[in-house]
Scaffold this active site. Structure first.
Site, mmCIF file in Angstrom:
data_model
loop_
_atom_site.group_PDB
_atom_site.id
_atom_site.type_symbol
_atom_site.label_atom_id
_atom_site.label_comp_id
_atom_site.label_asym_id
_atom_site.label_seq_id
_atom_site.Cartn_x
_atom_site.Cartn_y
_atom_site.Cartn_z
ATOM 1 N NE ARG A 207 -3.920 0.200 1.982
ATOM 2 C CZ ARG A 207 -3.820 1.333 2.668
ATOM 3 N NH1 ARG A 207 -2.916 1.464 3.630
ATOM 4 N NH2 ARG A 207 -4.610 2.334 2.400
ATOM 5 C CB CYS B 91 16.552 -4.181 -5.902
ATOM 6 S SG CYS B 91 17.858 -3.272 -6.713
#
Length: 432
Positions: A328, A358
């Site tokens: 979210r 990453c």
């Protein structure tokens, strides 16, 4: 600036999550003890919090013909679904996969509502063969396809048309669904003609009208505006000779993420039912599909501090939960309170709480003041909705484990996913 004491740390979902003797508890169990047993990241849910949220809706509908269908996209873990089914709820689904999952709970098929803008023919057949209660249809094209599928099976599909009432839910644009620019529903001024068309199709049986204007709604006025528009349509549709068995008002009621003050479910429905009575529709059968408001504040995600990375412009607190576990913030820039399970005394530092994935978008909270050390456990609050159900395997990360708590008992309801679990459906290269 001093570190707040545990009594000052505010947790959405209190009293089911609260500090006792300097330790964060879920009902009668230590959250840190659960993390030591099951590892991190770990989703921890309070079943009592879920049932308390449901009870507010049940109080609001006392004495009425009403079916509460939990919107399972918010959190579709089987034990969560069974919590609501066992309490008398139906289920609101949006895919064939969710239908299969719903039926595993033992829910009565006639208490299943199929929403969604892009149902496939295969999903329609699956739902018709299961005998679901209603299809919430969102376009004329869908009406025609569903009619063909039902007729080929020798059945009549029960349908409710979802109206786009062009009402602003005053929420994030990504979770607003009731405006003209949204993909959902049939335009308000085209609804009557759509009902006339549906009533003439031999594979369909018109049973209701549906409206859902968005999610994380924190004001009462959008609901009242939408109800007025829907009741105007009900009057017009029935005046044209098409009877409606039920009115479906969707869901979307918000929760407290950051001091939000949505109306209580029972207060909201007291106001909406008063309007329904005043318009002469008080005896109607009602359907609603709450999701977030039943589970959002009933869950948290426990994560361990991996390392601290002070910088010239930002201090980064790196944890082992990430955007694949809690999407979210990355998706909506959403706020979740983040608190230590065992707060430390002393001066706090302001950190951005980030995960190991990453991506620069892999953050869980920005500018959070905490006194923490590597190895400390933190709780990301209000994580019961749209976290596990939207989680992924990005970076070949396994989905987290889940624990459901009731009183002083805990049940592991989802085992932590392994790399072998992820690779099981893949094949080694054989083309050379």
């Amino acid at each position: 600036m001093a570190q707040p004491s545990p009594s000052d740390l505010r947790l959405p979902g209190h009293p089911h999550f609260a500090y006792r003797n300097g330790e964060l508890m879920v009902e009668d169990l230590s959250v840190s003890a659960l993390a030591r047993t099951h590892g991190t990241p770990l989703f921890v849910y309070s079943q009592s919090a879920m049932l308390a949220a449901l009870a507010a809706y049940q109080r609001g509908f006392a004495g009425r013909q009403a079916l509460i269908c939990y919107a399972m996209k918010a959190n579709s873990s089987l034990a969560v679904l069974q919590t609501f089914v066992n309490a008398g709820c139906g289920l609101d689904i949006v895919s064939g996969g969710e239908l299969a999952r719903a039926l595993r709970t033992g829910v009565a098929p006639e208490k299943v509502i199929f929403s969604g803008v892009g149902k496939t023919r295969a999903e329609m057949r699956q739902a018709l063969e299961a005998g679901i209660g209603c299809f919430n249809v969102e376009s004329l094209a869908e009406l025609d396809v569903l009619n063909e599928v039902a007729a080929a099976l020798g059945r009549r599909a029960p349908v409710s048309l979802r109206v786009n009432p062009d009402v602003d839910a005053k929420t994030h644009p990504y979770i607003s669904t009731g405006l003209k620019g949204n993909k959902f529903g049939i335009a308000h001024d085209a609804v009557l003609q759509a009902y006339r068309h549906a009533a003439q199709l031999p594979g369909l049986r018109v049973v209701g009208i549906d409206c859902h204007i968005g999610s994380q709604i924190t004001e009462m006025s959008p609901y009242l505006d939408a109800m007025d528009r829907i009741l105007d349509l009900v009057d017009a549709i029935e005046a044209s000779g098409i009877a409606l068995e039920h009115i479906d008002f969707g869901g979307g009621l918000g929760i407290d993420y950051q001091g939000d003050t949505p109306p209580a479910a029972d207060a909201l429905w007291q106001a909406l039912l008063a309007k329904l009575d005043a318009r002469g529709h008080g005896q109607r059968k009602l359907l609603i599909e709450p999701g977030r408001s039943l589970v959002g504040n009933a869950g948290l995600c426990v994560t361990e501090t991996v390392c601290l990375k002070p910088g010239e412009q930002k201090n980064f607190l790196v944890v082992d939960a990430a955007m694949n576990d809690l999407p979210r913030p990355a998706m909506y820039e959403a706020y979740h309170a983040i608190v230590p399970l065992q707060p430390r005394a002393g001066e706090p530092t302001v950190w951005d709480v980030v995960g190991p994935v990453c991506e620069s978008g892999d953050w869980l909270g920005r500018d959070r003041a905490m006194n923490v050390q590597p190895g400390d456990l933190l709780a990301v609050c209000s994580a019961g909705a749209y976290c596990m159900s939207m989680s992924s395997n990005y970076n070949t990360r396994g989905r987290a484990a889940e624990v459901l708590v009731r009183g002083d008992r805990a049940q592991l309801i989802r085992t932590r996913e392994t790399v072998d679990d992820q690779l099981r459906l893949e094949s080694q290269l054989s083309l050379g």
